[in-house]
Design a protein around this motif. Structure first.
Motif, PDB file in Angstrom:
ATOM      1  N   GLU A  32      18.843 -11.671 -29.443  1.00  0.00           N
ATOM      2  CA  GLU A  32      19.517 -12.627 -30.324  1.00  0.00           C
ATOM      3  C   GLU A  32      19.127 -14.068 -30.005  1.00  0.00           C
ATOM      4  OE1 GLU A  32      23.719 -12.067 -30.390  1.00  0.00           O
ATOM      5  OE2 GLU A  32      23.600 -10.145 -31.471  1.00  0.00           O
ATOM      6  N   GLN A  33      18.851 -14.363 -28.733  1.00  0.00           N
ATOM      7  CA  GLN A  33      18.550 -15.731 -28.331  1.00  0.00           C
ATOM      8  C   GLN A  33      17.073 -16.080 -28.443  1.00  0.00           C
ATOM      9  OE1 GLN A  33      20.882 -18.213 -27.248  1.00  0.00           O
ATOM     10  NE2 GLN A  33      22.197 -16.726 -28.255  1.00  0.00           N
ATOM     11  N   SER A  34      16.220 -15.097 -28.750  1.00  0.00           N
ATOM     12  CA  SER A  34      14.782 -15.341 -28.842  1.00  0.00           C
ATOM     13  C   SER A  34      14.370 -15.651 -30.270  1.00  0.00           C
ATOM     14  CB  SER A  34      14.007 -14.123 -28.323  1.00  0.00           C
ATOM     15  OG  SER A  34      14.255 -13.923 -26.946  1.00  0.00           O
ATOM     16  N   GLU A  35      13.326 -16.479 -30.378  1.00  0.00           N
ATOM     17  CA  GLU A  35      12.789 -16.862 -31.670  1.00  0.00           C
ATOM     18  C   GLU A  35      11.272 -16.773 -31.590  1.00  0.00           C
ATOM     19  OE1 GLU A  35      14.194 -20.790 -32.423  1.00  0.00           O
ATOM     20  OE2 GLU A  35      16.271 -20.283 -31.927  1.00  0.00           O
ATOM     21  N   GLU A  41      10.458 -13.021 -22.547  1.00  0.00           N
ATOM     22  CA  GLU A  41       9.357 -12.066 -22.645  1.00  0.00           C
ATOM     23  C   GLU A  41       9.448 -11.117 -21.453  1.00  0.00           C
ATOM     24  OE1 GLU A  41       4.461 -12.043 -22.781  1.00  0.00           O
ATOM     25  OE2 GLU A  41       5.564 -13.847 -22.192  1.00  0.00           O
ATOM     26  N   VAL A  42       9.606  -9.829 -21.728  1.00  0.00           N
ATOM     27  CA  VAL A  42       9.689  -8.835 -20.665  1.00  0.00           C
ATOM     28  C   VAL A  42       8.277  -8.457 -20.238  1.00  0.00           C
ATOM     29  CG1 VAL A  42      10.570  -6.572 -19.981  1.00  0.00           C
ATOM     30  CG2 VAL A  42      11.849  -7.965 -21.622  1.00  0.00           C
ATOM     31  N   VAL A  43       7.939  -8.765 -18.992  1.00  0.00           N
ATOM     32  CA  VAL A  43       6.603  -8.522 -18.480  1.00  0.00           C
ATOM     33  C   VAL A  43       6.512  -7.166 -17.786  1.00  0.00           C
ATOM     34  CG1 VAL A  43       4.843  -9.387 -16.873  1.00  0.00           C
ATOM     35  CG2 VAL A  43       6.197 -11.000 -18.218  1.00  0.00           C
ATOM     36  N   GLU A  44       7.580  -6.795 -17.074  1.00  0.00           N
ATOM     37  CA  GLU A  44       7.560  -5.540 -16.334  1.00  0.00           C
ATOM     38  C   GLU A  44       8.979  -4.998 -16.227  1.00  0.00           C
ATOM     39  OE1 GLU A  44       5.555  -3.802 -12.177  1.00  0.00           O
ATOM     40  OE2 GLU A  44       5.647  -5.961 -12.563  1.00  0.00           O
ATOM     41  N   LYS A 243      14.996  -2.802 -27.662  1.00  0.00           N
ATOM     42  CA  LYS A 243      15.301  -4.225 -27.828  1.00  0.00           C
ATOM     43  C   LYS A 243      14.281  -5.101 -27.104  1.00  0.00           C
ATOM     44  CE  LYS A 243      18.693  -3.545 -30.514  1.00  0.00           C
ATOM     45  NZ  LYS A 243      18.503  -3.830 -31.958  1.00  0.00           N
ATOM     46  N   GLN A 244      13.793  -4.652 -25.944  1.00  0.00           N
ATOM     47  CA  GLN A 244      12.782  -5.426 -25.236  1.00  0.00           C
ATOM     48  C   GLN A 244      11.491  -5.503 -26.038  1.00  0.00           C
ATOM     49  OE1 GLN A 244      12.482  -3.696 -21.324  1.00  0.00           O
ATOM     50  NE2 GLN A 244      14.310  -4.748 -20.570  1.00  0.00           N
ATOM     51  N   ALA A 245      11.116  -4.404 -26.704  1.00  0.00           N
ATOM     52  CA  ALA A 245       9.919  -4.408 -27.544  1.00  0.00           C
ATOM     53  C   ALA A 245      10.089  -5.384 -28.715  1.00  0.00           C
ATOM     54  CB  ALA A 245       9.625  -3.003 -28.058  1.00  0.00           C
ATOM     55  N   GLU A 246      11.279  -5.383 -29.324  1.00  0.00           N
ATOM     56  CA  GLU A 246      11.549  -6.317 -30.424  1.00  0.00           C
ATOM     57  C   GLU A 246      11.544  -7.761 -29.928  1.00  0.00           C
ATOM     58  OE1 GLU A 246      14.953  -5.344 -32.911  1.00  0.00           O
ATOM     59  OE2 GLU A 246      14.838  -3.260 -32.222  1.00  0.00           O
ATOM     60  N   THR A 247      12.117  -7.973 -28.739  1.00  0.00           N
ATOM     61  CA  THR A 247      12.172  -9.322 -28.182  1.00  0.00           C
ATOM     62  C   THR A 247      10.775  -9.844 -27.894  1.00  0.00           C
ATOM     63  OG1 THR A 247      14.336  -8.864 -27.198  1.00  0.00           O
ATOM     64  CG2 THR A 247      13.116 -10.732 -26.320  1.00  0.00           C
ATOM     65  N   ASN A 248       9.936  -9.027 -27.267  1.00  0.00           N
ATOM     66  CA  ASN A 248       8.571  -9.444 -26.970  1.00  0.00           C
ATOM     67  C   ASN A 248       7.808  -9.775 -28.240  1.00  0.00           C
ATOM     68  OD1 ASN A 248       9.011  -9.135 -24.274  1.00  0.00           O
ATOM     69  ND2 ASN A 248       7.549  -7.461 -23.961  1.00  0.00           N
ATOM     70  N   GLU A 249       8.033  -8.993 -29.283  1.00  0.00           N
ATOM     71  CA  GLU A 249       7.355  -9.242 -30.558  1.00  0.00           C
ATOM     72  C   GLU A 249       7.750 -10.608 -31.124  1.00  0.00           C
ATOM     73  OE1 GLU A 249       6.890  -7.184 -35.000  1.00  0.00           O
ATOM     74  OE2 GLU A 249       7.866  -6.094 -33.356  1.00  0.00           O
ATOM     75  N   LYS A 250       9.037 -10.941 -31.032  1.00  0.00           N
ATOM     76  CA  LYS A 250       9.499 -12.246 -31.514  1.00  0.00           C
ATOM     77  C   LYS A 250       8.909 -13.385 -30.692  1.00  0.00           C
ATOM     78  CE  LYS A 250      13.808 -12.862 -32.794  1.00  0.00           C
ATOM     79  NZ  LYS A 250      15.288 -12.861 -32.777  1.00  0.00           N
ATOM     80  N   VAL A 251       8.930 -13.237 -29.372  1.00  0.00           N
ATOM     81  CA  VAL A 251       8.446 -14.304 -28.498  1.00  0.00           C
ATOM     82  C   VAL A 251       6.957 -14.522 -28.682  1.00  0.00           C
ATOM     83  CG1 VAL A 251       8.131 -15.000 -26.092  1.00  0.00           C
ATOM     84  CG2 VAL A 251      10.276 -13.960 -26.809  1.00  0.00           C
ATOM     85  N   GLN A 252       6.212 -13.445 -28.883  1.00  0.00           N
ATOM     86  CA  GLN A 252       4.764 -13.544 -29.000  1.00  0.00           C
ATOM     87  C   GLN A 252       4.301 -13.821 -30.427  1.00  0.00           C
ATOM     88  OE1 GLN A 252       3.458  -9.820 -27.306  1.00  0.00           O
ATOM     89  NE2 GLN A 252       4.263 -10.325 -25.278  1.00  0.00           N
TER      90      GLN A 252
END
Length: 276
Positions: A32-35, A41-44, A243-252
């Motif tokens: 929710e907080q990522s744009e 970004e989850v690296v590991e 959710k981590q996959a969705e978050t990484n997609e938003k950040v990247q």
């Protein structure tokens, strides 16, 4: 001198329940907080093991931020800027470390332990005599402490939320003394920024920021209770991966947001945070 504070955050949950609620809250909150080009970004994210604490989960995240920092911090930070979070979760004990890609003298270490009580254990994290001398203790109240208006949502206000699945809530004055079940997150935060002229200002800013994050995250974990209550650990780990996959997609999404190498970013950087 390192600024050391201990936060004791009570929740109307059991420690075993919060094991699920914490993972759900962190994953959803980060998304929710990522744009685009900004956020976590989850690296590991992998299993780990410790001789003392046993099996756990290790995560490394890059928290891209600049645009929401105070102007006096933005003035010294480049646009390619992120905080590195490394976390070892041996629930009910966790260890989290924050360092900075641009300011090597910045270091934050958070030790956390969860217990089924209302914050009455005086040295839950086994601090040394020297650490106890400089420690200050804070008891944030998720329902009644002053809360940042920009994050306020009535549906996430513990004073109004009532769980349909458990019957818990709304929280009333004095709830930490009367409500059952009750648990406490004990968090000792060591914040260090050894730069002459800025040390006190930055360390105070870090501690205020952490307190705000703790209030927001714990309020959300309770307000989202009906969404995660009844999940198994396998269920919530699956939710976390999605959710981590969705978050990484938003950040990247900005095109070339930094990955493990930490190189390149076209977008501005906006803070989000892990909250456990």
């Amino acid at each position: 001198m390192v600024l050391t504070k201990e936060y004791r955050v009570c929740m109307p949950l059991t420690v075993e329940e919060y094991k699920i609620g914490q993972l759900y809250m962190i994953a959803r909150h980060s998304l929710e907080q990522s744009e685009e080009g900004e956020g976590v970004e989850v690296v590991e994210n992998r299993p780990c093991e410790d001789a003392v604490h046993g099996k756990g989960q290790y995560t490394e995240k890059h928290i891209h931020l600049s645009s929401r920092l105070p102007y006096w911090v933005q003035a010294i930070c480049p646009r390619v800027f992120y905080v590195i979070e490394k976390s070892w979760n041996y629930y009910p004990y966790t260890l989290t470390e924050y360092t900075c890609s641009f300011i090597p003298k910045l270091h934050v270490l958070i030790k956390t332990k969860y217990e089924d009580n209302n914050g009455t254990t005086e040295n839950c994290l086994d601090l040394t005599e020297e650490e106890l001398k400089v420690r200050s203790v804070d008891h944030p109240d998720i329902a009644f402490d002053e809360f940042n208006a920009k994050h306020y949502k009535r549906e996430e206000d513990p004073k109004f939320f009532k769980s349909e699945k458990t019957g818990r809530g709304p929280l009333i004055e004095g709830w930490r003394e009367t409500d059952k079940p009750i648990m406490c997150s004990y968090k000792v935060v060591h914040a260090s920024f050894e730069v002459w002229g800025l040390q006190t200002k930055v360390e105070d800013f870090i501690q205020r920021g952490i307190r705000d994050i703790l209030l927001l995250g714990h309020r959300q974990a309770f307000a989202w209770l009906d969404e995660w209550y009844g999940m198994t650990l396998e269920d919530v780990r699956d939710y976390e991966r999605k959710k981590q996959a969705e978050t990484n997609e938003k950040v990247q999404a900005a095109g070339d947001a930094p990955t493990q190498s930490g190189s390149g970013s076209n977008g501005r950087n906006t803070p989000t945070q892990d909250v456990d």
